[in-house]
Design an enzyme around this catalytic site. Structure first.
Site, PDB file in Angstrom:
ATOM      1  N   PHE A   1     -25.258 -13.950   8.728  1.00  0.00           N
ATOM      2  CA  PHE A   1     -24.472 -14.335   7.545  1.00  0.00           C
ATOM      3  C   PHE A   1     -23.474 -15.443   7.863  1.00  0.00           C
ATOM      4  CE2 PHE A   1     -26.140 -10.163   6.718  1.00  0.00           C
ATOM      5  CZ  PHE A   1     -26.588 -10.259   5.414  1.00  0.00           C
TER       6      PHE A   1
ATOM      7  N   ASN B   1     -16.479  -4.697   4.494  1.00  0.00           N
ATOM      8  CA  ASN B   1     -15.476  -4.501   3.439  1.00  0.00           C
ATOM      9  C   ASN B   1     -15.525  -5.571   2.345  1.00  0.00           C
ATOM     10  OD1 ASN B   1     -14.164  -2.083   4.432  1.00  0.00           O
ATOM     11  ND2 ASN B   1     -13.492  -3.376   6.123  1.00  0.00           N
TER      12      ASN B   1
ATOM     13  N   GLU C   1      -3.877   8.813   6.651  1.00  0.00           N
ATOM     14  CA  GLU C   1      -4.381   9.596   5.527  1.00  0.00           C
ATOM     15  C   GLU C   1      -5.724  10.200   5.891  1.00  0.00           C
ATOM     16  OE1 GLU C   1      -4.519   6.742   2.386  1.00  0.00           O
ATOM     17  OE2 GLU C   1      -6.515   6.051   2.944  1.00  0.00           O
TER      18      GLU C   1
ATOM     19  N   GLU D   1      -6.010   1.710  -4.024  1.00  0.00           N
ATOM     20  CA  GLU D   1      -5.025   0.658  -4.309  1.00  0.00           C
ATOM     21  C   GLU D   1      -5.275   0.128  -5.708  1.00  0.00           C
ATOM     22  OE1 GLU D   1      -5.541  -2.442  -1.473  1.00  0.00           O
ATOM     23  OE2 GLU D   1      -7.501  -3.012  -2.209  1.00  0.00           O
TER      24      GLU D   1
ATOM     25  N   GLU E   1      -8.528   1.086  -7.711  1.00  0.00           N
ATOM     26  CA  GLU E   1      -9.645   1.391  -6.815  1.00  0.00           C
ATOM     27  C   GLU E   1      -9.500   2.803  -6.248  1.00  0.00           C
ATOM     28  OE1 GLU E   1     -10.886  -3.035  -5.248  1.00  0.00           O
ATOM     29  OE2 GLU E   1      -9.860  -1.701  -3.841  1.00  0.00           O
TER      30      GLU E   1
ATOM     31  N   LYS F   1       0.813  -1.215   0.000  1.00  0.00           N
ATOM     32  CA  LYS F   1       0.000   0.000   0.000  1.00  0.00           C
ATOM     33  C   LYS F   1       0.849   1.269   0.000  1.00  0.00           C
ATOM     34  CE  LYS F   1      -4.521  -1.272   1.724  1.00  0.00           C
ATOM     35  NZ  LYS F   1      -4.506  -2.675   1.363  1.00  0.00           N
TER      36      LYS F   1
ATOM     37  N   ASN G   1      -5.508  -3.478  -7.834  1.00  0.00           N
ATOM     38  CA  ASN G   1      -5.569  -4.943  -7.799  1.00  0.00           C
ATOM     39  C   ASN G   1      -5.022  -5.475  -9.115  1.00  0.00           C
ATOM     40  OD1 ASN G   1      -6.760  -5.135  -5.231  1.00  0.00           O
ATOM     41  ND2 ASN G   1      -8.748  -4.617  -6.117  1.00  0.00           N
TER      42      ASN G   1
END
Lengths: 653, 413
Positions: free
Chosen positions: A348, A235, A200, A288, A275, A116, A290
């Site tokens: 879930f 997420n 950040e 980021e 992203e 990252k 992918n």
């Protein structure tokens, strides 16, 4: 071009890659673990190689076993799909050492984007908008506090090696920075073995929007529009769509150009996704990159008409990109739902086992609406306990967003799955959510709109329609019972008396559920989806029956009703509760799972509540306790056995 | 209309219904005609559209009641319809002497005359003790209330008094004994309503009914374990074969090496016999042969077709089996198959060998024989012999069974 490729993956993505390869005239090799011996990808491939035991570390994550499979079959290239080895630079390097082509980006690009902090540095150098923050490792809480003050609150403290929400903390004040710094660091160390963190700007009410790029080995790179993936649970993406309802052409063009610039800066040469976190004001910041095919790539394929897997294969084979940026056109709207084997009514919880029913909606194009279902399962197949419990990706495409959503809602209603629990009712509820329909999205959508989780209870109208369907289906099952017929529909909270009679034009007239309704359907017993007309309006619902109990799923509501003739209903209520004695003496697996330990032997005396066995599902261990005191009479499963839900493990005297 | 029958009564607390309620519940709504008073109630009506006559005990019997019962049996025989009787009778009163013996014999004679003239079901929600206990033994099928049903020569008290035995009452005639032990009870029900609904379901399954055929039979391809010698649960296979996944297992706790189910295939009511490879690898034993023979007799009497789903390495050896008369039971099963109205359809999944294969009629040229890839059929035990040629692809199973039931050629014949 390659003549034979190996797919180093399983499930729906392996099947999806095989389909494109076959269309291109390329032979395919599947690899599989012992748990996947009968999986769909093994059936679809031209060849299949067993590469080890069920745990991914022994099979799908074993670089050397995959290389050996390539050599044994003569595969010239490997498509890694997503997950597993898809973003391991070492894998790409080892393949190259063996003279095998990796269908993905070069190892340097994977490494450059894999970290990252490093990827953010590269983004800054390439002129990509990044979240205001400190590009570098922060060593002390004081330093973090000073940087946060410079950025402005709120800030996000993030683990450099992070992912999946781990090692992330939001701070609104210096005190929260100090606390969050310590926690993020320790969580990052525990989760990733790397405690580096950075700070950040935290974008409030953000959206997740990503740009699909495709590049070749000749320096060409284009972007294929964006996908919005703001509907996430913990997420993990739940719904995706293309294009984004937020972006305008100018923002799209800027995001695309910056993504291409970043890709070219690191010598990118395959499909990739950049992203961004995006503010409601369309400000966007690099998150980021992918370096693989994304799960949600089908929505891009449907709006651009491009086959991303084919483009990846051609790029890996050294062919130049067959399209320029000016060739890319976005056409219509696509929506994707991720269908998982998980129980939305139980937080879930993963659900595994045998798919006794798997009837997806019909695929194809009807009246300008496309329905596509990417899956790796089939009726009778298993959802193994060892891997991600994805069942399918249901994608619809139509000229407008509203039409694509409506098509998705209808397709979800016509999707029947049995034998395991699944999240279709939740997806179906989402699909009808007014805020989703209006496109007012944010990554906090689900937390804000479903603070108590999902409830299967529907509206009064949902319950009425479910009652009408259950009554009509009961009549369809028992056509020899003459009309008029009085039934009682008994739900969890209330019972309703209804009367069935012959209506006009062969329809069934049902009284007792609000206004009298005319129900017409060609439904036959055994069909998992009921289609018909209620008062002239088309209605579709998935339905299951067990004895006289019906479960009707439609529009996100799940209605469970017992349907009996009026006399039977009244009499059964006078009967004593059934004796559960026999069942209580049996220890059953509550879910499909692996029996990891058996703690007693036949003949042992046990106390009520004593631990008798341990089961494992989705890496979670659960003890099973003795339902009552007694002696172990029979053991019916041994450690290591894969248990179906409800399977008896042992019996007590 | 139902107020009187729904008022609380002592039986309800024990999970029992009145005679009138049993009859009303049995028949399709609006189709029941109920008459009689005193010790018996008579009913006529439809069950899933099928004409049925029924009677239900409402009080203690005597010779006169036995004659009434006999007369009703004769009416059933004359009408050629199905009979359902709810037996819930305390020991006969005033039945001593020759008059009682003659009345009981008239009753039994009339009952026995029903054999082969329609379907007769006896439901035991109460005691059937002493002479009356012979009546259920003449039924095609017996259904028992698990708690209240009792079917015995004389019960515990008599056994204690004359035989000096001291076991609980249930050991002499409870649903457990007749469900798992003697295998005389085809079904057990938790309460009276379930019992009546089970009878309705059973009768319904003897009627043809349209059903959807699955678009794909892929689910058949994953049923067998990869290890050819591993046991497996045939319940999933029965669900796939049966329309709507619905079947009714008869004698589920007895002779469990074979399952006997009523179901429909392609809309046609059939009997299904399925090996149970989870038990002794599917080896046929005496109890399973006896159960299968009873089932085949029942199917023959009802004019229903038989479908067999077989995975058996042969007969179970051992002293206990020899003593249980396994050979005679196997031979009786083979003989019973000859009475079926149409040749049975047999699907061999992995193996069907030895005496078991013979007893199940696989050697009979009329049996419509299908086999999955790799299946071995022969006289040897275990898995000997060559694989059958022209195997049926598992994902064509249901369609092939429907075609075979319709009399179309099967690959192995």
């Amino acid at each position: 071009m390659f003549s034979k490729i190996l797919i180093a993956n399983r499930g729906e993505i392996a099947c999806r890659i095989i389909r494109t390869a076959r269309r291109m005239g390329i032979k395919t090799v599947a690899v599989y673990s012992e748990a996947d011996a009968r999986a769909l990808h093994v059936r679809l491939a031209d060849e299949a190689v067993l590469i080890g035991a069920a745990p991914a570390t022994d099979s799908y994550l074993s670089i050397e076993k995959i290389i050996a499979a390539c050599k044994a079959t003569g595969a010239e290239a490997v498509h890694p799909g997503y997950g597993f080895l898809s973003e391991r630079a070492l894998f790409a390097r080892r393949l190259a050492e063996e003279g095998i082509t990796f269908i993905g980006p070069n190892p340097h690009a994977i490494e450059a984007m894999g970290d990252k902090i490093e990827s953010k540095r590269a983004a800054v150098q390439a002129g990509v908008s990044t979240v205001p923050g400190h590009v570098g490792v922060i060593d002390t809480p004081e330093e973090a506090e000073r940087i946060a003050a410079g950025i402005g609150y709120p800030v996000m403290i993030k683990a450099s090696a992070g992912g999946g929400g781990k090692g992330m903390r939001i701070a609104h004040s210096p005190g929260e920075v100090r606390e969050g710094f310590a926690r993020a660091k320790s969580e990052a160390a525990a989760s990733f073995g790397d405690d580096r963190v950075f700070v950040e700007k935290f974008i409030e009410n953000p959206r997740h929007i990503e740009i699909q790029i495709i590049a070749d080995k000749h320096g060409n790179c284009v972007y294929l529009g964006e996908r919005e993936c703001s509907i996430q649970r913990r997420n993990q993406k739940v719904l995706e769509e293309a294009p984004s309802p937020l972006l305008d052409p100018e923002t799209r063009a800027r995001m695309g150009a910056e993504s291409v610039a970043l890709a070219q800066a690191v010598g990118y040469d395959s499909a990739g996704t950049v992203e961004f976190v995006v503010g409601q004001d369309r400000s966007f910041y690099f998150l980021e990159m992918n370096t693989r095919l994304q799960v949600e790539h089908p929505v891009t394929e449907l709006v651009t008409g491009q086959d991303l897997v084919e483009l990846m294969i051609r790029s890996a084979a050294g062919e130049p990109l067959p399209l320029a940026q000016t060739d890319v056109r976005l056409n219509g709207w696509a929506v994707e739902s991720r269908i998982y084997a998980e129980d939305p009514e139980q937080g879930f919880m993963p659900s595994t086992g045998r798919l006794t029913t798997y009837r997806p909606p019909a695929e194809g194009v009807v009246a300008g609406v496309t329905t596509r279902n990417d899956t790796g399962v089939f009726e009778g197949g298993e959802i193994p306990v060892h891997y991600d419990p994805m069942i399918a990706k249901l994608v619809t495409h139509a000229p407008t967003r509203a039409e694509a959503i409506e098509a998705q809602a209808e397709a979800l209603d016509a999707f029947a799955i049995g034998g395991i629990r699944h999240n279709i009712p939740f997806l179906s509820r989402l699909m009808r959510h007014p805020r989703w329909r209006e496109g007012r999205l944010a990554t906090g959508f689900l937390a804000e709109e479903f603070p108590e989780g999902y409830s299967p209870e529907g509206s009064a109208d949902d319950r009425r329609l479910a009652g009408l369907i259950a009554a009509a289906a009961t009549h369809s099952r028992e056509p020899d019972v003459a009309l008029p017929r009085a039934l009682v529909l008994r739900g969890a909270k209330a019972a309703q008396d209804v009367t069935l009679n012959t209506g006009s034009d062969g329809a069934l007239r049902i009284e007792g559920l609000g206004a009298a309704a005319l129900v017409a359907s060609g439904w036959l017993p055994g069909q998992a989806v009921w289609r018909g007309r209620i008062d002239g309006q088309p209605v579709t619902a998935a339905l299951e029956r067990q004895g006289e109990s019906w479960t009707i799923s439609r529009g996100g509501a799940v209605t469970r009703l017992r349907v009996l003739d009026a006399l039977a209903d009244r009499l059964i209520e006078t009967m004593p509760a059934p004796d559960q004695g026999e069942e209580e003496r049996q220890l059953r697996s509550p879910a499909a799972a692996q029996l990891s330990a058996l703690l007693v032997a036949e003949g042992d005396r046990v106390d009520a509540g004593q631990r008798l066995a341990v089961i494992e599902a989705m890496k979670m261990e659960s003890p099973l306790l003795a339902p009552l005191a007694g002696r172990v009479a029979r053991i019916l499963a041994q450690p290591g056995a894969l248990l179906a839900a409800g399977q008896v493990i042992l019996e007590l005297d | 209309m139902l107020a009187s029958s729904l008022s609380p009564h002592p039986e309800a607390a024990r999970g029992l219904l009145t005679a009138e309620d049993r009859l009303r519940l049995l028949f399709d709504p609006g189709s029941a005609g109920i008459e009689g008073s005193g010790a018996l109630r008579f009913g006529s009506g439809l069950v899933h559209g099928r004409p049925v006559l029924a009677l239900a005990d409402a009080g203690p019997g005597d010779p006169a009641v036995l004659h009434q019962r006999a007369a009703f049996y004769r009416r059933v025989a004359n009408d050629g319809v199905a009979l359902v009787e709810f037996l819930d009778c305390p020991p006969l009163t005033g039945a001593a002497g020759v008059e009682g013996l003659a009345a009981m014999d008239a009753c039994l004679t009339a009952r026995a005359a029903l054999k082969g003239r329609g379907l007769s079901i006896t439901a035991l929600s109460g005691p059937a003790l002493g002479p009356m206990a012979l009546t259920p033994a003449l039924a095609d099928l017996v259904v028992m209330h698990r708690a209240a049903g009792f079917w015995s020569l004389g019960g515990a008290e008599l056994a204690h008094r004359l035989g000096h035995e001291d076991d609980p009452e249930a050991a002499y005639g409870g649903a457990g004994l007749h469900g798992a032990g003697t295998g005389l009870a085809a079904l057990g029900a938790a309460d009276d309503v379930r019992l009546v609904l089970d009878i309705r379901r059973l009768l319904g399954l003897t009627r043809p009914r349209a059903a959807a055929l699955a678009e794909s039979d892929e689910a058949f391809t994953t049923l067998l374990p990869l290890d050819p010698f591993e046991g497996w649960d045939s319940a999933a296979l029965v669900r796939l074969v049966a329309d709507e996944g619905e079947s009714l297992a008869l004698w589920p706790d007895h002779g469990t090496a074979l399952g006997c189910h009523l179901a429909r295939i392609g809309g046609q009511p059939v009997g299904l016999i399925a090996s149970n490879p989870a038990q002794n690898g599917g080896a046929l034993d005496a109890a399973a042969s006896r159960k299968a023979r009873r089932f085949v007799d029942f199917l023959a009497g009802q004019g229903l077709a038989l479908v067999m789903l077989l995975d058996t390495p042969g007969s179970l050896p051992g002293q206990a089996e020899e003593a249980a008369g396994a050979l005679a039971e196997a031979a009786a099963l083979r003989r019973a198959l000859t009475a079926l109205p149409q040749p049975p359809v047999a699907l061999v999944l992995r193996r069907a060998q030895g005496i078991a294969a013979l007893a199940l009629g696989l050697g009979d040229a009329r049996t419509r024989l299908l086999a999955w890839p790799g299946a071995r059929i022969g006289l040897g035990g275990g898995s000997e012999g060559p694989e059958v040629p022209q195997p049926l692809s598992p994902n064509q199973t249901k369609r092939a069974l429907i075609a075979a039931l319709a009399g179309h050629d099967t690959p192995q014949r």
